[in-house]
Design an enzyme around this catalytic site. Sequence first.
Site, PDB file in Angstrom:
ATOM      1  CE  LYS A   1     -10.597   3.953   6.291  1.00  0.00           C
ATOM      2  NZ  LYS A   1     -10.797   3.063   6.103  1.00  0.00           N
TER       3      LYS A   1
ATOM      4  CG  ASP B   1      -5.562  -3.439  -2.822  1.00  0.00           C
ATOM      5  OD1 ASP B   1      -5.411  -2.563  -1.287  1.00  0.00           O
ATOM      6  OD2 ASP B   1      -5.617  -4.653  -3.051  1.00  0.00           O
TER       7      ASP B   1
ATOM      8  NE  ARG C   1      -1.712  -2.939  -4.670  1.00  0.00           N
ATOM      9  CZ  ARG C   1      -1.850  -3.096  -3.265  1.00  0.00           C
ATOM     10  NH1 ARG C   1      -2.009  -1.448  -2.650  1.00  0.00           N
ATOM     11  NH2 ARG C   1      -2.173  -4.099  -3.014  1.00  0.00           N
TER      12      ARG C   1
ATOM     13  CD  GLU D   1       0.845   0.676   6.898  1.00  0.00           C
ATOM     14  OE1 GLU D   1       0.056   1.402   5.588  1.00  0.00           O
ATOM     15  OE2 GLU D   1      -0.084  -0.511   7.022  1.00  0.00           O
ATOM     16  CG  ASP D   2      -1.387   2.141   3.158  1.00  0.00           C
ATOM     17  OD1 ASP D   2      -1.164   2.172   4.470  1.00  0.00           O
ATOM     18  OD2 ASP D   2      -2.123   1.458   1.994  1.00  0.00           O
TER      19      ASP D   2
ATOM     20  CG  ASP E   1      -9.021   1.231   9.767  1.00  0.00           C
ATOM     21  OD1 ASP E   1     -10.038   1.938   9.884  1.00  0.00           O
ATOM     22  OD2 ASP E   1      -8.673  -0.284   8.745  1.00  0.00           O
ATOM     23  CB  THR E   2      -8.220  -1.698  12.696  1.00  0.00           C
ATOM     24  OG1 THR E   2      -6.888  -2.008  12.534  1.00  0.00           O
ATOM     25  CG2 THR E   2      -9.356  -1.956  12.752  1.00  0.00           C
ATOM     26  N   GLY E   3      -5.338  -0.085  13.353  1.00  0.00           N
ATOM     27  CA  GLY E   3      -4.229   0.462  13.910  1.00  0.00           C
ATOM     28  C   GLY E   3      -3.240  -0.958  14.118  1.00  0.00           C
TER      29      GLY E   3
ATOM     30  N   GLY F   1       0.701  -1.684   0.304  1.00  0.00           N
ATOM     31  CA  GLY F   1       0.102  -0.154   0.094  1.00  0.00           C
ATOM     32  C   GLY F   1       0.267   1.401   0.144  1.00  0.00           C
TER      33      GLY F   1
END
Length: 177
Positions: A127, A155, A161, A95-96, A99-101, A41
């Site tokens: 996020k 993606d 991508r 990182e791209d 999210d949750t980590g 990513g």
Amino acid sequence: MRPGDILISESEIAHAVQKIATKIAKDHDLSDLLLVGVMDGAVCFLADLIRALPGSINVTTVRASSYNGTEATALNIAWLPSRERVEGKPLLIVEDMVDTGATVSALIKALTKLGAASVKVCALLNKPSRRVEDVTVTYTGFNVPDTFVVGYGLDYNGAYRNLRDIHKLIDAVDEPT
Ligand code: 5GP
Ligand code: MG
């Protein structure tokens, strides 16, 4: 599913990458720092970020995956750098998206186990509303809402991508005809 409206444009991304690079350069001795890009990513972000940094940069990659379509699945770390590469070094995970980590948290543990002196996180997108693991994201470009996005490395089942902008992913069947 297909890319819908642009959430973050190519020029907004380029501006954010420059700003992040300036901060990283200010905070570190770049001749010592090892950047660790999370494949696949972060491929676009990593390529642009290292070229926005001055001087000579050390860079390596790890591979982690956790998505099938838009569903988060079990985390898989497919490769890590060798102990020789990371031991005693300050690391910056690139990182791209956080999210949750879960991915970043697992990578911090794995890289610390390999003897890294410190591990910080740089993520283009964040996020925060989805966070489960408590991780500190030291450098970030944009906070995004809880919506699945594609483009600039991100993606959907391997597709999109290469888009230059970051788009919301939309369900084609929900579209008005
Ligand atoms: P985590 O939940 O572990 O923080 O996120 C793991 C990975 O899921 C991220 O590095 C990113 O590659 C992927 N991911 C999270 N949110 C999205 C999204 O909206 N779109 C895409 N394409 N990937 C995402
Ligand atoms: Mg990722």
